[in-house]
Motif scaffolding. Structure first.
Motif, PDB file in Angstrom:
ATOM      1  N   GLU A 140      57.578  31.344  59.076  1.00  0.00           N
ATOM      2  CA  GLU A 140      56.633  31.989  59.983  1.00  0.00           C
ATOM      3  C   GLU A 140      57.130  33.374  60.393  1.00  0.00           C
ATOM      4  N   ARG A 141      58.419  33.515  60.604  1.00  0.00           N
ATOM      5  CA  ARG A 141      58.958  34.830  60.984  1.00  0.00           C
ATOM      6  C   ARG A 141      58.669  35.870  59.907  1.00  0.00           C
ATOM      7  N   THR A 142      58.641  35.452  58.658  1.00  0.00           N
ATOM      8  CA  THR A 142      58.346  36.365  57.555  1.00  0.00           C
ATOM      9  C   THR A 142      56.840  36.530  57.350  1.00  0.00           C
ATOM     10  N   SER A 143      56.122  35.423  57.370  1.00  0.00           N
ATOM     11  CA  SER A 143      54.688  35.440  57.029  1.00  0.00           C
ATOM     12  C   SER A 143      53.807  35.876  58.185  1.00  0.00           C
ATOM     13  N   GLN A 144      54.220  35.605  59.403  1.00  0.00           N
ATOM     14  CA  GLN A 144      53.501  35.978  60.614  1.00  0.00           C
ATOM     15  C   GLN A 144      52.035  35.536  60.604  1.00  0.00           C
ATOM     16  N   CYS A 145      51.850  34.238  60.444  1.00  0.00           N
ATOM     17  CA  CYS A 145      50.493  33.681  60.454  1.00  0.00           C
ATOM     18  C   CYS A 145      50.021  33.313  61.859  1.00  0.00           C
ATOM     19  N   GLY A 146      50.908  33.357  62.836  1.00  0.00           N
ATOM     20  CA  GLY A 146      50.521  33.148  64.227  1.00  0.00           C
ATOM     21  C   GLY A 146      50.671  31.723  64.713  1.00  0.00           C
ATOM     22  N   ASP A 147      50.535  31.581  66.024  1.00  0.00           N
ATOM     23  CA  ASP A 147      50.700  30.275  66.665  1.00  0.00           C
ATOM     24  C   ASP A 147      49.680  29.243  66.191  1.00  0.00           C
ATOM     25  N   ASP A 148      48.511  29.695  65.781  1.00  0.00           N
ATOM     26  CA  ASP A 148      47.474  28.784  65.298  1.00  0.00           C
ATOM     27  C   ASP A 148      47.463  28.652  63.786  1.00  0.00           C
ATOM     28  N   SER A 178      51.268  25.620  63.649  1.00  0.00           N
ATOM     29  CA  SER A 178      50.421  24.667  64.372  1.00  0.00           C
ATOM     30  C   SER A 178      50.125  23.405  63.586  1.00  0.00           C
ATOM     31  N   TYR A 179      50.354  23.413  62.294  1.00  0.00           N
ATOM     32  CA  TYR A 179      50.071  22.194  61.531  1.00  0.00           C
ATOM     33  C   TYR A 179      51.335  21.632  60.891  1.00  0.00           C
ATOM     34  N   VAL A 180      51.775  22.218  59.805  1.00  0.00           N
ATOM     35  CA  VAL A 180      52.854  21.594  59.033  1.00  0.00           C
ATOM     36  C   VAL A 180      54.178  21.582  59.801  1.00  0.00           C
ATOM     37  N   GLY A 181      54.495  22.626  60.524  1.00  0.00           N
ATOM     38  CA  GLY A 181      55.727  22.627  61.309  1.00  0.00           C
ATOM     39  C   GLY A 181      55.693  21.592  62.417  1.00  0.00           C
ATOM     40  N   ARG A 182      54.581  21.521  63.103  1.00  0.00           N
ATOM     41  CA  ARG A 182      54.413  20.551  64.188  1.00  0.00           C
ATOM     42  C   ARG A 182      54.502  19.127  63.655  1.00  0.00           C
ATOM     43  N   SER A 234      52.506  36.417  49.876  1.00  0.00           N
ATOM     44  CA  SER A 234      51.365  35.496  49.961  1.00  0.00           C
ATOM     45  C   SER A 234      50.684  35.617  51.316  1.00  0.00           C
ATOM     46  N   SER A 235      49.369  35.589  51.282  1.00  0.00           N
ATOM     47  CA  SER A 235      48.604  35.652  52.535  1.00  0.00           C
ATOM     48  C   SER A 235      48.714  34.313  53.263  1.00  0.00           C
ATOM     49  N   CYS A 236      48.372  34.338  54.526  1.00  0.00           N
ATOM     50  CA  CYS A 236      48.377  33.099  55.315  1.00  0.00           C
ATOM     51  C   CYS A 236      47.397  32.086  54.728  1.00  0.00           C
ATOM     52  N   GLU A 237      46.282  32.571  54.208  1.00  0.00           N
ATOM     53  CA  GLU A 237      45.297  31.678  53.591  1.00  0.00           C
ATOM     54  C   GLU A 237      45.869  31.021  52.336  1.00  0.00           C
ATOM     55  N   GLU A 238      46.600  31.797  51.534  1.00  0.00           N
ATOM     56  CA  GLU A 238      47.232  31.241  50.327  1.00  0.00           C
ATOM     57  C   GLU A 238      48.288  30.198  50.706  1.00  0.00           C
TER      58      GLU A 238
END
Length: 122
Positions: A16-24, A29-33, A73-77
């Motif tokens: 997440e620190r690299t990709s910066q997809c956000g808290d949601d 919000s999904y796989v890490g949680r 890679s985009s957050c969507e990818e």
């Protein structure tokens, strides 16, 4: 792996620190949680075989995401690769060979209203 200094569930926070997809976003919000929830809540409550299955699935999900995405890679990818890899990692690591009690414990860990889970079921 690019993030080898990160433990399996920590991988998603590092990514997440690299990709910066956000808290949601998918990573936080999904796989890490859910990685944290499966590791700390579900794993102690299932059979040793299912506990090993959970560890194998965690490794598989991280490996698939690492192999099929990169820093560009985009957050969507990232989310699509992650969602697509769940059913593969679950089945390839032996979900069908687990006992019914383990199935229920695993399935009941997931909030049925989470969109990615609904996509996996469809």
């Amino acid at each position: 792996m690019q993030y080898d200094d990160c433990g399996l569930c920590e991988y998603y926070r590092c990514r997440e620190r690299t990709s910066q997809c956000g808290d949601d976003g998918y990573l936080k919000s999904y796989v890490g949680r859910y990685c944290d929830r499966f590791a700390t809540v579900t794993e102690p409550r299932v059979s040793p075989k299912a506990a090993q299955w959970l560890r194998d699935v965690r490794q598989c999900l991280v490996t698939e995401l690492e192999w099929d995405t990169d820093a560009d890679s985009s957050c969507e990818e990232i989310e699509q690769v992650g969602i697509d890899s769940h059913s593969i990692c679950y089945v390839d690591n032996g979900f069908c060979s687990l006992g019914i009690g383990d199935w229920f414990a695993i399935v009941h860990t997931i909030d049925p209203f989470d969109v990615p889970f609904q996509q996996i079921v469809i």
